[in-house]
Design a protein around this motif. Structure first.
Motif, PDB file in Angstrom:
ATOM      1  N   UNK A  67      -4.869  -4.925  10.306  1.00 44.01           N
ATOM      2  CA  UNK A  67      -3.532  -5.713  10.011  1.00 44.01           C
ATOM      3  C   UNK A  67      -3.627  -5.927   8.193  1.00 44.01           C
ATOM      4  N   UNK A  68      -4.702  -6.099   7.676  1.00 42.05           N
ATOM      5  CA  UNK A  68      -4.904  -6.266   5.976  1.00 42.05           C
ATOM      6  C   UNK A  68      -5.016  -4.908   5.514  1.00 42.05           C
ATOM      7  N   UNK A  69      -5.884  -3.691   6.199  1.00 39.23           N
ATOM      8  CA  UNK A  69      -4.975  -2.559   5.682  1.00 39.23           C
ATOM      9  C   UNK A  69      -3.578  -2.116   5.484  1.00 39.23           C
ATOM     10  N   UNK A  70      -2.764  -2.190   6.316  1.00 40.90           N
ATOM     11  CA  UNK A  70      -1.467  -1.868   7.022  1.00 40.90           C
ATOM     12  C   UNK A  70      -0.821  -2.590   5.747  1.00 40.90           C
ATOM     13  N   UNK A  71      -1.276  -4.115   5.849  1.00 45.57           N
ATOM     14  CA  UNK A  71      -0.166  -4.992   4.800  1.00 45.57           C
ATOM     15  C   UNK A  71      -0.392  -4.993   3.356  1.00 45.57           C
ATOM     16  N   UNK A  72      -2.142  -3.971   2.532  1.00 46.07           N
ATOM     17  CA  UNK A  72      -2.110  -3.570   1.441  1.00 46.07           C
ATOM     18  C   UNK A  72      -0.518  -2.412   1.516  1.00 46.07           C
ATOM     19  N   UNK A  73      -1.323  -1.224   2.147  1.00 44.76           N
ATOM     20  CA  UNK A  73      -0.171  -0.065   2.280  1.00 44.76           C
ATOM     21  C   UNK A  73       0.681   0.012   1.962  1.00 44.76           C
ATOM     22  N   UNK A  74       1.980  -1.299   3.150  1.00 45.54           N
ATOM     23  CA  UNK A  74       3.186  -1.810   2.461  1.00 45.54           C
ATOM     24  C   UNK A  74       3.843  -2.495   1.764  1.00 45.54           C
ATOM     25  N   UNK A  75       3.003  -4.188   1.654  1.00 45.91           N
ATOM     26  CA  UNK A  75       3.366  -4.334   0.370  1.00 45.91           C
ATOM     27  C   UNK A  75       2.759  -3.553  -0.871  1.00 45.91           C
ATOM     28  N   UNK A  77       1.760  -0.168  -2.030  1.00 49.03           N
ATOM     29  CA  UNK A  77       2.627   1.358  -2.249  1.00 49.03           C
ATOM     30  C   UNK A  77       1.096   1.710  -2.858  1.00 49.03           C
ATOM     31  N   UNK A  78       2.027   2.003  -3.640  1.00 47.42           N
ATOM     32  CA  UNK A  78       0.772   3.485  -4.868  1.00 47.42           C
ATOM     33  C   UNK A  78      -0.268   2.176  -5.412  1.00 47.42           C
ATOM     34  N   UNK A  79       0.376   1.356  -5.826  1.00 47.00           N
ATOM     35  CA  UNK A  79      -1.029   0.559  -6.394  1.00 47.00           C
ATOM     36  C   UNK A  79      -1.855  -0.484  -5.280  1.00 47.00           C
ATOM     37  N   UNK A  80      -2.081   0.127  -3.967  1.00 50.69           N
ATOM     38  CA  UNK A  80      -2.599  -0.431  -3.751  1.00 50.69           C
ATOM     39  C   UNK A  80      -4.371   0.068  -3.459  1.00 50.69           C
ATOM     40  N   UNK A  81      -4.334   1.032  -3.784  1.00 46.93           N
ATOM     41  CA  UNK A  81      -5.994   1.566  -4.172  1.00 46.93           C
ATOM     42  C   UNK A  81      -6.413   0.418  -5.945  1.00 46.93           C
ATOM     43  N   UNK A  82      -5.717   1.123  -6.663  1.00 46.93           N
ATOM     44  CA  UNK A  82      -5.784   0.521  -7.756  1.00 46.93           C
ATOM     45  C   UNK A  82      -6.210  -1.017  -8.013  1.00 46.93           C
ATOM     46  N   UNK A  83      -5.406  -2.082  -7.179  1.00 43.70           N
ATOM     47  CA  UNK A  83      -5.585  -3.037  -7.398  1.00 43.70           C
ATOM     48  C   UNK A  83      -6.936  -3.615  -6.253  1.00 43.70           C
ATOM     49  N   UNK A  84      -7.290  -2.884  -5.761  1.00 42.76           N
ATOM     50  CA  UNK A  84      -9.011  -2.860  -4.468  1.00 42.76           C
ATOM     51  C   UNK A  84      -9.926  -2.828  -5.618  1.00 42.76           C
ATOM     52  N   UNK A  85      -9.786  -1.412  -5.983  1.00 42.54           N
ATOM     53  CA  UNK A  85     -10.955  -1.527  -7.142  1.00 42.54           C
ATOM     54  C   UNK A  85     -10.856  -2.797  -8.815  1.00 42.54           C
ATOM     55  N   UNK A  86      -9.218  -2.853  -8.953  1.00 40.83           N
ATOM     56  CA  UNK A  86     -10.288  -3.819 -10.001  1.00 40.83           C
ATOM     57  C   UNK A  86     -10.878  -5.612  -9.068  1.00 40.83           C
ATOM     58  N   UNK A  87      -9.788  -5.590  -7.521  1.00 41.14           N
ATOM     59  CA  UNK A  87     -10.458  -6.782  -7.506  1.00 41.14           C
ATOM     60  C   UNK A  87     -12.153  -6.782  -7.437  1.00 41.14           C
TER      61      UNK A  87
END
Length: 527
Positions: A67-75, A77-87
């Motif tokens: 659910x967390x992976x899908x939430x990040x993917x849907x919410x 979009x393309x920013x999911x990976x950059x946001x994860x790296x920043x966190x």
């Protein structure tokens, strides 16, 4: 008055300097930046899989709840990976700051923070596929650098601190200023080195240098020319052909995998009569063919732009699979990427003599861009990318849906992903002038084809749009409807019919679990 001054002066002088612990945190953050920068630099120089930030991010994607992976993917979009790296970076810096506080309290305790980051990073690196021993060097050296810098800064901090009972002198104030300048310089330099190393690692790798020297062989079967009527040449209408730089990219890779074609092989394993291995040079010598195929991501929303059309150069997968001889009972091919991603494709789709499913090495007349799977990827008309379009592919395992699951299936997505009939309006959007207005867009039903597109203005009857020409049923089609626009606010809706006579459904559904549905609608103000 004199007595008051004498009474308060010692109390002021005895007040402890509360800035030391805060500066210790800053020292720890600067030291962590230095360690990460050293690791990124060494990753670029000697070990493409050695980036601690990328390795931890890749591991988290594998273990986080669906659910967390899908939430990040849907919410995101393309920013999911950059946001994860920043966190991840922020957490690493916070650990570094805490290590600074520990080192400030007692010499040697700061090594706990560096060791913690090193252990977590090594664990994440070890979880990557095809990792070699040199991949651990960047993180180990980086953490040593982090602690040495931390020790330097904390030692300097203790020297510039005045005892609580002694007022700060001008020399102490200057030394503190020098300490802060040194800390800031280390942090700034680390950001430059670390950021620059990531850019260099993605833009000047050995694999990309090898790509730049590749001359693709001429296709034994060139694709037919694009018909003159395929491009309607309407402003803001999606081009029939998508340039490589504009082609959408959706994958699980936090960093683009680095694959040297001279080391690359494709293995066909599993339920086969004989295992087959083919090298890059062997693949280049095969009679290659060109095909125009539109790819679509299952995450594409109604009216979304996660679709693109390109001219692909490759070799039929059915020919490669026939070499291996799939055994009776097999119904799936599990394709595996060098970064561990897997996709499950129906065996029947890859062996269909009427479907141009290929292992592709070229895109729009040049070797595959690194972001799109260099040196080789799968292209399968009619299937969403998550079940077919494996980039950086290295293995095809012939198996069954009962025995194996691909990457996205445990996360709640359908095991099979045939592309759904879709259409969208590209223009107009916003406000237009009254009069004749071109309402235009694209529609697709890959491997089936589009036979009709209709447009509705407000609640008026549906009107048939004019279809552009197309190379084959495996690509999208442009369409246009000439609208006599009257002033006011209007709603435009589009729907398509495929070549089998199926009308696009009006029922609205999200992308999960097997593709979005519904009619695309836009609001337009006519002046």
């Amino acid at each position: 008055m004199t007595n008051t001054t004498l009474a308060t002066a010692p109390a002021d002088a005895a007040r402890p300097d509360r800035r030391g612990p805060g500066w210790a945190w800053l020292s720890g953050i600067a030291a962590a930046l230095a360690g990460l920068a050293a690791a990124e630099l060494l990753t670029w120089l000697i070990a493409p899989l050695g980036s601690p930030i990328s390795a931890v991010g890749t591991y988290l994607i594998k273990v986080l709840p669906a659910p967390l992976i899908n939430f990040g993917k849907e919410t995101l979009g393309f920013a999911d990976k950059p946001v994860l790296l920043v966190v991840i970076t922020i957490v690493a810096l916070a650990v570094g700051g805490f290590a600074g506080r520990l080192e400030y309290a007692r010499t040697g305790l700061g090594a706990i923070g560096a060791a913690l980051l090193a252990v977590l990073s090594i664990f994440a690196i070890a979880a990557q596929p095809d990792v070699s021993a040199n991949a651990y060097a960047p993180v180990l050296i980086g953490m040593v650098v982090a602690y040495l810098v931390l020790r330097l800064l904390i030692t300097r901090l203790h020297r510039v601190e005045a005892p609580p009972s002694v007022p700060a002198t001008r020399e102490m104030t200057a030394d503190r200023r020098h300490f802060l300048i040194l800390t800031g310089a280390i942090a700034a330099g680390s950001l430059i080195i670390g950021g620059g190393s990531r850019v260099l690692a993605s833009g000047k790798s050995l694999a990309l240098q090898a790509r730049s020297m590749i001359k693709l062989p001429a296709a034994a079967e060139p694709a037919p020319p694009v018909p003159a009527g395929a491009n309607l040449k309407i402003n803001n209408l999606t081009p029939y052909m998508t340039a490589n730089d504009n082609f959408y990219r959706v994958d699980t890779a936090l960093t683009v995998p680095i694959v040297n074609p001279t080391d690359w092989t494709l293995r066909i394993t599993g339920m086969v009569e004989r295992e087959v291995t083919i090298s890059w040079q062997e693949l280049l010598k095969l009679p290659l063919s060109e095909f125009y195929v539109t790819l679509t991501c299952v995450s594409n929303e109604v009216g979304g732009n996660l679709a693109g059309n390109a001219r692909w150069l490759g070799y039929p997968l059915r020919e490669l699979l026939s070499r291996a001889g799939p055994k009776p009972g097999a119904d799936m091919v599990l394709s595996r990427s060098v970064d561990g991603f897997t996709a499950g494709s129906p065996l029947s789709a890859l062996t269909d003599p009427h479907r141009d499913a290929i292992i592709a090495i070229g895109m729009n007349g040049e070797p595959l861009p690194a972001e799109h799977g260099f040196p080789a990827r799968l292209v399968v008309p009619g299937l969403y990318g998550y079940v077919s379009a494996t980039k950086w592919v290295k293995e095809l395992k012939v198996t069954t849906y009962a025995d194996d699951q691909a990457y996205w299936t445990p996360l709640g997505w359908s095991a099979r992903g045939p592309i759904k009939l879709a259409s969208r309006i590209d223009t107009p959007t916003g406000a237009v002038n009254a009069g004749r207005v071109a309402v235009a867009g694209v529609a697709w039903a890959q491997h089936t084809g589009i036979s009709k597109v209709e447009v509705r203005v407000d609640s008026q009857p549906w009107r048939t749009a004019r279809l552009a020409a197309t190379v084959s049923a495996d690509t999208w089609r442009q369409w246009v409807y000439e609208w006599d626009a009257a002033p006011g606010d209007h709603q435009l809706t589009v729907r398509a019919t495929d070549a089998d006579g199926n009308l696009q459904t009006a029922a609205s559904a999200p992308p999960a679990p097997d593709g979005a549905t519904g009619w695309h609608t836009v609001n337009v103000r006519v002046r």
